[in-house]
Write a protein that holds these residues in place. Structure first.
Motif, mmCIF file in Angstrom:
data_model
loop_
_atom_site.group_PDB
_atom_site.id
_atom_site.type_symbol
_atom_site.label_atom_id
_atom_site.label_comp_id
_atom_site.label_asym_id
_atom_site.label_seq_id
_atom_site.Cartn_x
_atom_site.Cartn_y
_atom_site.Cartn_z
ATOM 1 N N HIS A 128 0.815 -1.224 0.000
ATOM 2 C CA HIS A 128 0.000 0.000 0.000
ATOM 3 C C HIS A 128 0.847 1.273 0.000
ATOM 4 O O HIS A 128 1.870 1.359 0.659
ATOM 5 N N ASP A 155 5.907 0.320 7.290
ATOM 6 C CA ASP A 155 4.491 0.189 6.935
ATOM 7 C C ASP A 155 4.058 1.322 6.029
ATOM 8 O O ASP A 155 3.741 2.386 6.504
ATOM 9 N N ASP A 156 3.961 1.142 4.777
ATOM 10 C CA ASP A 156 4.257 -0.080 4.070
ATOM 11 C C ASP A 156 5.240 0.230 2.944
ATOM 12 O O ASP A 156 5.228 -0.421 1.911
ATOM 13 N N GLU A 189 -5.240 2.066 2.263
ATOM 14 C CA GLU A 189 -5.329 0.880 3.139
ATOM 15 C C GLU A 189 -5.606 1.278 4.579
ATOM 16 O O GLU A 189 -6.336 0.620 5.297
ATOM 17 N N GLU A 190 -4.989 2.361 5.010
ATOM 18 C CA GLU A 190 -5.012 2.721 6.425
ATOM 19 C C GLU A 190 -6.272 3.492 6.828
ATOM 20 O O GLU A 190 -6.820 4.248 6.033
ATOM 21 N N ASP A 216 2.680 -6.764 3.378
ATOM 22 C CA ASP A 216 2.405 -5.827 4.475
ATOM 23 C C ASP A 216 2.672 -6.598 5.767
ATOM 24 O O ASP A 216 2.489 -7.790 5.820
ATOM 25 N N ARG A 400 7.127 -8.101 4.866
ATOM 26 C CA ARG A 400 8.029 -7.295 4.048
ATOM 27 C C ARG A 400 9.488 -7.537 4.399
ATOM 28 O O ARG A 400 10.375 -7.019 3.751
HETATM 29 ZN ZN LIG Z 1 0.247 -1.555 6.370
#
Ligand SMILES: [Zn+2]
Length: 441
Positions: A128, A155-156, A189-190, A216, A400
């Motif tokens: 993301h 992240d990320d 995403e967040e 992620d 990751r």
């Molecule tokens: Zn994330």
């Protein structure tokens, strides 16, 4: 070339694996997951192949480049709903690294298509673009020894780097897959982004990749195959307001909201005592102007989560009923003035669901992880994979790599400790899932 230059018939990848004993002996998982022999065999055959093995070797050699790229991308701010600038750079990189075509979709997702030899299916492979950090946050990377400190470094942003590294290694080693692969930088995403990028990708007439592989979260062992669903509300009770003495008897939004929370908890407590794990939380409350004023507005933000879609629907229904009851009763008690209103604004909806462990992409995630001497552990979390999983589309979220912590906090850090292993694992998984078609002729 790596320092251990392969002079024998041993494949470079076998040499990589031979150096992994220390990594493999670190405590990994408590819940053992079975890998069917055919998937282990598939991975063995892939790693024995000269072209795939060359790609894995490239993945390791690219590590210094990947580290520089991580710093560069981390320093391009990507607040929620403002991922454009980072997305543009991600698009340039996809083009430079050899994607066959690159575009940005209607929601802002940046997509690079790498064609397969057959292209019957499409494998989506993404991380993301957005971070949780608001506009104006200092995103300069501070390096202390081998530790990189910066908001969003792990992240990320590191997930995006894994995606780009896999593309580069496949291109340079000329590994062709059978299916098409989409290399994707996903928006939203967040937090309040609420998985908007994935919802767009999987909308009714969206691209809808047949399989989704998400990067992620942490290291090698954790494989997210279950989506934790949630719904979130911002509730606002409104009325005329007035003086606490002079307008006494006017319907009071704070009183209505308090009743509503109490009725909600009465039911929610029972619903969450047994059955699939489910939670609820009134996270923020506000409103009112002074202690001696009847508020004209009271608001709160509420989060509910569950492993099970049915349980989530049940607690949401109980929540809405409680808001209505709180409103109704306060209006009945009022002695003067107009009635209160309530607005239940659904600000978050993350679908839940889970993959059967026998699903090929889950098996392949476990088998490729085992190739590094690491026992994969299937986990439940809220990631971009929630969207395909809820639709019955096979998906996993893999780590990751490296070592990192303090995600979502300004002192987030990430250390490049054997992080190339996560690139190699991701590469193997993408090739296993997309099918190896041979070296590009
Ligand atoms: Zn994330």
């Amino acid at each position: 070339m790596p320092s251990t230059s392969p002079s024998t018939c041993m494949s470079p990848f076998a040499i990589v694996l031979a150096g992994l004993t220390a990594f493999a002996s670190t405590p990994a998982s408590s819940s053992a997951q079975t890998v069917e022999p055919r998937y282990s065999e598939e991975v063995r055959a892939l790693t024995a192949n000269a072209a795939v093995s060359a790609a894995l070797e490239r993945a390791e050699e690219l590590d210094p480049w990947a580290l520089e790229l991580l710093i560069e991308l981390t320093e391009i701010p990507a607040p929620p709903f403002m991922e454009d600038e980072r997305g543009e750079r991600f698009a340039e990189l996809l083009t430079e690294l050899g994607a066959d075509s690159v575009w940005t979709d209607g929601e802002g997702n940046v997509i690079g298509l790498r064609r397969g030899s057959r292209g019957e299916r499409t494998i989506g492979f993404g991380g993301h673009l957005d971070t949780v950090f608001p506009e104006g946050t200092d995103v300069t990377v501070r390096q202390v020894g081998d530790t990189l400190f910066a908001p969003g470094v792990g992240d990320d942003t590191r997930g995006l780097v894994v995606v780009l590294s896999v593309l580069r290694a496949l291109e340079e080693a000329e590994v062709e897959t059978e299916d098409d692969v989409l290399f994707v930088g996903v928006v939203g995403e967040e937090g309040l982004g609420d998985l908007r990028g994935m919802k767009y990708l999987y909308r009714d007439d969206g691209l809808r990749p047949d399989v989704w592989i998400d990067v992620d979260g942490g290291g090698l062992s954790r494989i997210v195959s279950m989506g934790l669903g949630s719904v979130r509300y911002r509730v606002t009770f409104q009325g005329p307001g007035g003086h606490s003495w002079g307008a006494f008897g006017t319907a009071n939004p704070a009183h209505a909201m308090s009743r509503a929370v109490r009725y909600f908890q009465d039911v929610a407590d029972t619903l969450t005592r047994s059955g699939p794990r489910t939670s609820y939380n009134v996270g923020r409350i506000g409103g009112g102007t002074s202690v001696n004023s009847v508020p004209f507005e009271s608001w709160m933000e509420v989060d509910m989560r569950s492993e099970s879609p049915a349980s989530l629907a049940r607690i949401e229904e109980a929540f809405l009923a409680a808001m209505d009851r709180g409103l109704r009763e306060e209006n009945e008690l009022r002695r003067e003035g107009p009635a209160l209103t309530v607005d239940n604004d659904r600000i978050g909806d993350r679908p839940s669901g889970e993959m059967d462990p026998s699903t090929p992409v889950v098996q392949r995630a476990l088998a490729t992880t085992a190739a590094f001497g690491v026992q994969g552990e299937l986990a439940r979390s809220s990631t971009d994979s929630n969207v395909p999983i809820a639709l019955g589309v096979p998906a996993v979220t893999i780590g990751r790599g490296g070592v990192g912590s303090n995600g979502h906090a300004p002192n987030e850090y990430w250390i490049d400790r054997d992080a190339y292993l996560a690139v190699q694992r991701a590469l193997l998984l993408v090739v296993a899932e997309a099918g190896f078609a041979g070296p590009i002729s």
